[in-house]
Design an enzyme around this catalytic site. Structure first.
Site, PDB file in Angstrom:
ATOM      1  CE1 TYR A 230      -4.159   2.736   0.996  1.00  0.00           C
ATOM      2  CE2 TYR A 230      -2.208   3.135   2.353  1.00  0.00           C
ATOM      3  CZ  TYR A 230      -3.304   3.775   1.949  1.00  0.00           C
ATOM      4  OH  TYR A 230      -3.966   4.863   1.675  1.00  0.00           O
ATOM      5  CE  LYS A 234      -3.324   4.834  -1.429  1.00  0.00           C
ATOM      6  NZ  LYS A 234      -4.748   6.210  -2.992  1.00  0.00           N
TER       7      LYS A 234
END
Length: 326
Positions: A230, A234
Site C-alpha cells: 500500500y 501511494k
C-alpha cells in the site's frame, strides 16, 4: 528590529503617524488592471461594508459575487471511489460548489449515505449526482463510461481519483497476487482513470483539473502499520501525479495530489476493535494530537478542482496533521 519610524526626528515622526490612517484606508482600485489579467473571467464584487452591513445575505460562497474562483457551476466532474467514505464526502463538496458530479465505484450499490447526497444535490443544490458501477481495472469499460459522460455534456472538467484498497500483511508473507491487486487498483487503476479523463479534456479543448488521492504513507513508513505494498502504491501515485502534470500541462490540464493522514472512517473504526491500542497511539504521532475526519478534506477537493488553484500543478497537498513534518 526597531521600526524605521523611530529613527525620524520627533516632528517628522508625528507627521508620519498622522498619515497612517488615511494611507491605510486609501483605495488601490487604480491598480486593478495590473493585478487582474482576466477581469472578465473573475468579476470583482461590488464595494461592501467590511462589517457586512450591505452584504447580500442570499449570495453564497463560490458564486460570481463571492469567491468566484471556487465556483464550479456548469462544470462536470468525475469522482472515483465515491460510493462511500472520503470519495463521497469530496463529491458532496463539489456539488455544493455547483458541479455536476458522476461517482464511479466498483460496489454493487453505494452506501446508504449516497442517496442522501444525491437527493440533496437535486432538491437543494440544483445539480445532480449520478452513480456508475465500474472497477477501475476494467479499462475498456472505464473509457466507455467516461466518454459517454463527456459526450452527454460536451465537456469534462475535473476528476478526483479516490479509488483505492488496503491490505495489512508483513512483507515476508505478501504474495505476488496480493501485491498485484494492490498495485492494480491503487496505481494502474488511478493511472487509467486519469488517462480516460484526460483524453476527453483534450478532445473538447477546455483543459481541466485532475486530483489523485495519495497518502502520507507515500512519504513515510507508518509506525506499527505493516502495509508495504500500500505504501509503495501511494509513493507511486505521488510520482505519477508529477509526471502526468509535466506531460499534460500543454493541454491546460493540471494534475495534483492530496496526501491525507489517518482518517476515521467506518473501516478504521472496525480496525480499532481489532487493534484498540491504535486508537490511542495514532493521535500521538502527529502535531495536532488527533485523527482526521473525512469532512476535513472537503475544501481540498474544491480548491484543487476549481480555478482557486489555477497556477498549481505537479504538487502534493499534504494534510496529515503534521505527521510527516516531525
Amino acid at each position: 528590529m526597531a521600526s524605521p519610524l523611530r529613527c525620524l526626528p520627533r516632528p517628522a515622526l508625528r507627521a508620519a503617524r498622522s498619515c497612517r490612517a488615511p494611507l491605510a484606508a486609501h483605495s488601490f482600485s487604480h491598480l486593478g488592471p495590473l493585478l487582474s489579467s482576466t477581469p472578465a473571467a473573475h468579476p470583482q464584487p461590488p464595494s461592501q461594508d467590511l462589517k457586512g452591513g450591505n452584504r447580500p445575505a442570499s449570495v453564497p460562497l463560490g458564486t460570481a459575487k463571492r469567491l468566484p474562483e471556487f465556483n464550479l457551476e456548469g462544470k462536470v466532474v468525475l469522482v472515483s471511489g465515491a460510493a462511500r467514505g472520503l470519495g463521497l464526502v469530496q463529491a458532496e463538496a463539489l456539488l455544493e460548489a455547483g458541479a455536476t458530479v458522476y461517482a464511479l465505484d466498483r460496489l454493487e450499490k453505494p452506501s446508504p449515505d449516497f442517496e442522501r447526497v444525491r437527493t440533496r444535490a437535486a432538491s437543494e443544490l440544483g445539480t445532480s449526482l449520478t452513480y456508475s458501477r465500474i472497477d477501475v481495472r476494467e479499462v475498456e469499460a472505464l473509457n466507455a463510461i467516461v466518454q459517454e459522460i463527456a459526450d452527454k455534456h460536451q465537456r469534462l472538467d475535473g476528476l478526483v481519483a479516490a479509488a483505492g484498497i488496503q491490505q495489512e500483511t508483513p512483507a515476508l508473507e505478501y504474495t505476488a497476487a496480493d501485491c498485484d491487486k494492490i498495485l492494480g487498483v491503487n496505481v494502474t487503476g488511478v493511472f487509467m482513470t486519469a488517462q480516460a479523463a484526460a483524453k476527453q479534456m483534450i478532445r473538447f479543448g477546455n483543459g481541466g483539473s485532475i486530483v489523485l488521492i495519495a497518502s502520507m504513507s507515500g512519504t513515510i513508513a507508518n509506525r506499527g502499520l505493516i502495509c508495504p505494498a500500500y505504501n509503495a502504491s501511494k509513493g507511486a501515485v505521488l510520482q505519477l501525479g508529477r509526471n502526468l502534470a509535466s506531460e499534460w500541462g500543454q493541454y491546460g490540464i493540471r494534475v495534483n495530489t492530496i496526501s491525507p493522514g489517518y482518517i476515521v472512517t467506518a473501516m478504521v473504526e472496525d480496525l480499532f476493535v481489532t487493534y484498540p491500542e491504535r486508537k490511542t497511539e495514532w493521535p500521538k504521532q502527529n502535531m495536532l494530537g488527533r485523527l482526521s475526519q473525512p469532512q476535513e478534506y472537503r475544501g481540498a477537493a474544491a480548491f484543487l478542482i476549481s480555478d482557486a488553484s489555477s497556477f498549481m500543478t505537479g504538487s502534493d497537498l499534504r494534510m496529515d496533521g503534521g505527521h510527516a513534518a516531525w
